[in-house]
Motif scaffolding. Structure first.
Motif, PDB file in Angstrom:
ATOM      1  N   ALA A 263      27.365  12.406  30.970  1.00  0.00           N
ATOM      2  CA  ALA A 263      27.287  13.848  30.776  1.00  0.00           C
ATOM      3  C   ALA A 263      27.519  14.512  32.124  1.00  0.00           C
ATOM      4  N   PRO A 264      28.212  15.581  32.126  1.00  0.00           N
ATOM      5  CA  PRO A 264      28.442  16.249  33.412  1.00  0.00           C
ATOM      6  C   PRO A 264      27.107  16.757  33.977  1.00  0.00           C
ATOM      7  N   GLU A 265      26.905  16.505  35.229  1.00  0.00           N
ATOM      8  CA  GLU A 265      25.677  16.943  35.882  1.00  0.00           C
ATOM      9  C   GLU A 265      25.793  18.418  36.205  1.00  0.00           C
ATOM     10  N   LYS A 266      24.829  19.153  35.689  1.00  0.00           N
ATOM     11  CA  LYS A 266      24.831  20.585  35.949  1.00  0.00           C
ATOM     12  C   LYS A 266      23.691  20.892  36.902  1.00  0.00           C
ATOM     13  N   VAL A 267      23.987  21.612  37.889  1.00  0.00           N
ATOM     14  CA  VAL A 267      22.984  22.052  38.841  1.00  0.00           C
ATOM     15  C   VAL A 267      22.841  23.554  38.658  1.00  0.00           C
TER      16      VAL A 267
END
Length: 77
Positions: free
Chosen positions: A6-10
Motif C-alpha cells: 500500500a502506498p505510504e501516506k504521510v
C-alpha cells in the motif's frame, strides 16, 4: 501471489496542531496553580462569628409561651 504494498501516506499536521497538547497541559498547570494559591491564602479580613440573642426563661411555662408550643419542665440537669 505477491501482496502489493500500500502506498505510504504521510499526513503532515499543521504546526499549531503539534503544539495543542503542550498548550493544554500548560493551561491546566496555570489554572491549577491559581486555584491552589487561592485555597491556601488566608482571608483578607478575619471571619466574624455572630450568635443569636440568647434568652433565658426561668420556667417551662414561660418558655412554652415564648415558643408557642408546649415544653416539659426539667427537674435537674
Amino acid at each position: 501471489m505477491q501482496r502489493e504494498k500500500a502506498p505510504e501516506k504521510v499526513v503532515a499536521f499543521p504546526f499549531y496542531k503539534k503544539l495543542l497538547p503542550l498548550a493544554a497541559c500548560f493551561l491546566i498547570l496555570v489554572v491549577g496553580s491559581f486555584i491552589v494559591q487561592n485555597m491556601l491564602s488566608e482571608p483578607s479580613k478575619p471571619l466574624e462569628h455572630t450568635a443569636p440573642n440568647i434568652v433565658s426563661y426561668d420556667t417551662g411555662k414561660d418558655l412554652s409561651n415564648a415558643l408557642g408550643f408546649g415544653v416539659k419542665q426539667i427537674g435537674k440537669l
